[in-house]
Design a protein around this motif. Sequence first.
Motif, mmCIF file in Angstrom:
data_model
loop_
_atom_site.group_PDB
_atom_site.id
_atom_site.type_symbol
_atom_site.label_atom_id
_atom_site.label_comp_id
_atom_site.label_asym_id
_atom_site.label_seq_id
_atom_site.Cartn_x
_atom_site.Cartn_y
_atom_site.Cartn_z
ATOM 1 N N ASP A 198 0.732 -0.976 -0.044
ATOM 2 C CA ASP A 198 -0.042 -0.024 -0.138
ATOM 3 C C ASP A 198 0.980 1.103 0.022
ATOM 4 O OD1 ASP A 198 -1.531 2.102 0.445
ATOM 5 O OD2 ASP A 198 -2.534 1.364 2.386
ATOM 6 N N SER A 199 0.866 2.057 -1.201
ATOM 7 C CA SER A 199 1.739 3.125 -1.245
ATOM 8 C C SER A 199 1.393 4.152 -0.097
ATOM 9 C CB SER A 199 1.820 3.852 -2.565
ATOM 10 O OG SER A 199 0.599 3.975 -2.978
ATOM 11 N N GLY A 200 0.200 4.203 0.290
ATOM 12 C CA GLY A 200 -0.008 5.223 1.327
ATOM 13 C C GLY A 200 0.356 4.805 2.799
ATOM 14 N N GLY A 201 0.782 3.436 2.916
ATOM 15 C CA GLY A 201 1.326 3.148 4.145
ATOM 16 C C GLY A 201 0.329 2.704 5.289
ATOM 17 N N GLY A 202 -0.864 2.625 4.869
ATOM 18 C CA GLY A 202 -1.946 2.366 6.045
ATOM 19 C C GLY A 202 -2.481 0.926 6.127
ATOM 20 N N ALA A 203 -2.252 0.087 5.108
ATOM 21 C CA ALA A 203 -2.499 -1.188 5.013
ATOM 22 C C ALA A 203 -1.857 -2.207 4.373
ATOM 23 C CB ALA A 203 -3.960 -1.464 4.164
ATOM 24 N N GLY A 204 -1.949 -3.228 3.959
ATOM 25 C CA GLY A 204 -0.956 -4.157 3.240
ATOM 26 C C GLY A 204 0.071 -4.521 4.277
ATOM 27 N N ILE A 205 1.418 -4.894 3.419
ATOM 28 C CA ILE A 205 2.604 -5.179 4.243
ATOM 29 C C ILE A 205 3.137 -4.156 4.988
ATOM 30 C CG2 ILE A 205 3.383 -6.755 2.338
ATOM 31 C CD1 ILE A 205 5.552 -4.514 1.623
ATOM 32 N N GLN A 206 2.810 -2.922 4.537
ATOM 33 C CA GLN A 206 3.265 -1.707 5.409
ATOM 34 C C GLN A 206 2.473 -2.013 6.874
ATOM 35 O OE1 GLN A 206 2.432 -1.576 2.306
ATOM 36 N NE2 GLN A 206 4.260 -0.200 1.126
ATOM 37 N N ALA A 207 1.322 -2.114 7.102
ATOM 38 C CA ALA A 207 0.851 -2.071 8.192
ATOM 39 C C ALA A 207 1.313 -3.443 8.822
ATOM 40 C CB ALA A 207 -0.840 -2.284 7.992
ATOM 41 N N ASP A 208 1.235 -4.486 8.216
ATOM 42 C CA ASP A 208 1.696 -5.600 8.858
ATOM 43 C C ASP A 208 3.141 -5.464 9.454
ATOM 44 O OD1 ASP A 208 -0.511 -6.860 7.926
ATOM 45 O OD2 ASP A 208 0.381 -8.029 5.908
ATOM 46 N N LEU A 209 4.072 -4.932 8.805
ATOM 47 C CA LEU A 209 5.332 -4.870 9.385
ATOM 48 C C LEU A 209 5.406 -4.076 10.471
ATOM 49 C CD1 LEU A 209 7.340 -4.878 6.103
ATOM 50 C CD2 LEU A 209 7.114 -6.700 7.408
ATOM 51 N N LYS A 210 4.441 -2.967 10.466
ATOM 52 C CA LYS A 210 4.510 -2.198 11.861
ATOM 53 C C LYS A 210 3.840 -3.032 12.912
ATOM 54 C CE LYS A 210 2.827 1.331 9.325
ATOM 55 N NZ LYS A 210 2.042 2.749 8.774
ATOM 56 N N THR A 211 2.899 -3.505 12.633
ATOM 57 C CA THR A 211 2.247 -4.448 13.554
ATOM 58 C C THR A 211 3.369 -5.627 14.187
ATOM 59 O OG1 THR A 211 0.120 -3.904 13.000
ATOM 60 C CG2 THR A 211 0.487 -5.869 14.419
ATOM 61 N N PHE A 212 4.094 -6.174 13.463
ATOM 62 C CA PHE A 212 4.933 -7.041 14.120
ATOM 63 C C PHE A 212 5.815 -6.518 14.804
ATOM 64 C CE2 PHE A 212 4.489 -9.704 9.702
ATOM 65 C CZ PHE A 212 3.294 -10.574 10.160
ATOM 66 N N ALA A 213 6.449 -5.395 14.333
ATOM 67 C CA ALA A 213 7.423 -4.711 15.134
ATOM 68 C C ALA A 213 6.907 -4.448 16.563
ATOM 69 C CB ALA A 213 7.882 -3.591 14.473
ATOM 70 N N ALA A 214 5.459 -3.811 16.478
ATOM 71 C CA ALA A 214 4.963 -3.407 17.772
ATOM 72 C C ALA A 214 4.653 -4.480 18.809
ATOM 73 C CB ALA A 214 3.475 -2.985 17.604
ATOM 74 N N PHE A 215 4.808 -5.866 18.133
ATOM 75 C CA PHE A 215 4.878 -7.103 19.078
ATOM 76 C C PHE A 215 6.196 -7.596 19.398
ATOM 77 C CE2 PHE A 215 0.043 -6.709 18.310
ATOM 78 C CZ PHE A 215 -0.260 -7.628 19.198
ATOM 79 N N GLY A 216 7.237 -6.913 18.838
ATOM 80 C CA GLY A 216 8.744 -7.441 19.029
ATOM 81 C C GLY A 216 8.913 -8.565 18.443
ATOM 82 N N VAL A 217 8.435 -8.834 16.991
ATOM 83 C CA VAL A 217 8.658 -9.837 16.051
ATOM 84 C C VAL A 217 9.191 -9.091 14.913
ATOM 85 C CG1 VAL A 217 7.604 -11.709 14.831
ATOM 86 C CG2 VAL A 217 6.657 -11.405 17.180
ATOM 87 N N HIS A 218 10.134 -9.859 14.543
ATOM 88 C CA HIS A 218 11.057 -9.376 13.239
ATOM 89 C C HIS A 218 10.201 -9.867 12.232
ATOM 90 C CE1 HIS A 218 14.110 -8.617 10.268
ATOM 91 N NE2 HIS A 218 13.736 -9.770 9.726
ATOM 92 N N GLY A 219 9.570 -8.701 11.319
ATOM 93 C CA GLY A 219 8.907 -8.949 9.950
ATOM 94 C C GLY A 219 9.466 -9.157 8.984
ATOM 95 N N THR A 220 8.966 -10.320 8.042
ATOM 96 C CA THR A 220 9.366 -10.527 6.677
ATOM 97 C C THR A 220 8.426 -10.334 5.772
ATOM 98 O OG1 THR A 220 9.462 -12.785 6.760
ATOM 99 C CG2 THR A 220 11.457 -11.767 7.585
ATOM 100 N N SER A 221 8.822 -10.360 4.390
ATOM 101 C CA SER A 221 7.581 -10.062 3.587
ATOM 102 C C SER A 221 7.678 -10.657 1.916
ATOM 103 C CB SER A 221 7.372 -8.676 3.366
ATOM 104 O OG SER A 221 8.355 -7.805 2.764
ATOM 105 N N ALA A 222 6.712 -11.110 1.614
ATOM 106 C CA ALA A 222 6.689 -11.466 0.237
ATOM 107 C C ALA A 222 5.481 -10.542 -0.663
ATOM 108 C CB ALA A 222 6.393 -12.770 0.124
ATOM 109 N N ILE A 223 5.787 -9.561 -1.492
ATOM 110 C CA ILE A 223 4.995 -8.835 -1.997
ATOM 111 C C ILE A 223 4.307 -9.481 -3.203
ATOM 112 C CG2 ILE A 223 4.660 -6.576 -3.124
ATOM 113 C CD1 ILE A 223 7.301 -5.564 -1.614
ATOM 114 N N THR A 224 2.973 -9.567 -3.134
ATOM 115 C CA THR A 224 2.210 -10.198 -4.291
ATOM 116 C C THR A 224 1.586 -8.992 -5.218
ATOM 117 O OG1 THR A 224 0.051 -9.890 -2.964
ATOM 118 C CG2 THR A 224 1.316 -11.757 -2.444
ATOM 119 N N ALA A 225 1.400 -8.011 -4.906
ATOM 120 C CA ALA A 225 0.872 -7.092 -5.578
ATOM 121 C C ALA A 225 1.413 -5.529 -5.242
ATOM 122 C CB ALA A 225 -0.567 -7.059 -5.766
ATOM 123 N N ILE A 226 1.537 -4.571 -6.220
ATOM 124 C CA ILE A 226 2.031 -3.100 -5.822
ATOM 125 C C ILE A 226 0.661 -2.505 -6.101
ATOM 126 C CG2 ILE A 226 3.417 -1.379 -6.301
ATOM 127 C CD1 ILE A 226 5.492 -3.598 -7.274
#
Length: 263
Positions: free
Chosen positions: A11-39
């Motif tokens: 999500d280029s706006g940073g609110g959803a998608g992998i951007q939201a996921d990675l922020k959430t992982f970090a908030a829980f103290g978990v290292h986040g990784t990603s595989a992007i399916t669509a831009i």
Amino acid sequence: MKRALTVAGSDSGGGAGIQADLKTFAAFGVHGTSAITAITAQNTVAVTDIHEVPVRVIRAQIAAVVEDIGVQAAKTGMLASAEIIEAVSAAIREHGIEKLVVDPVMVAKGGARLLHSDAIASLYRYLLPLAMIVTPNIPEAEVLLGRKLKTLGERRQAARDLVALGPRVAVVKGGHDSTDASAIDVYWDGKDLVELKACRIDTKNTHGSCCTFSAAITAGLARGETPLQAVRAAKAFITAAIAHSLEIGRGHGPVNPIFDRAS
């Protein structure tokens, strides 16, 4: 540090998608990784363009993460097409990822379709049977089950019927039921039916709420929590993230997964 993987759109706006996921992982103290399916070209108002990543590259991303960093739990978000669903499902099986949260993303907050209508059959056949937890909102559950869900009782039955499709756990989210003063999610694991309630927050800024909720569950699973523990913690987390949502842009602003770090 525990590691989690999100297989989802950007999500280029940073609110959803992998951007939201990675922020959430970090908030829980978990290292986040990603595989992007669509831009997606996206902001708080609309999705203006979508580019689907070739399945070869999606599978390569998953393999690169699993083979070196490792994955304690994973989630899927926007998968866009039947071809991508089938490729991701094959990779999940190949790499033996057992703690999988499936967020069956279908439509963006602004109304754009994020899953081709002909991909629903592939979701049934290939991905849902691999899920530890599936987390549809009411409209998504209606599509998956082919019927309207207007009451809490119907959502309870929907959770049971979704588990019958293959996932070990179903969580039917109640945020779209504006007739209730509480947002009630229905959890069913084949044995226990649990209703998770939170006060409904009066805001239009809920962009990324589904992504953040499912990512929070994934982080909990990666940390060794049971499905119910992870869902309970995620419910409290998303409620706080909505309460601290951001007034950004001209449309639906995003929830705030890093609310406890805001100055």
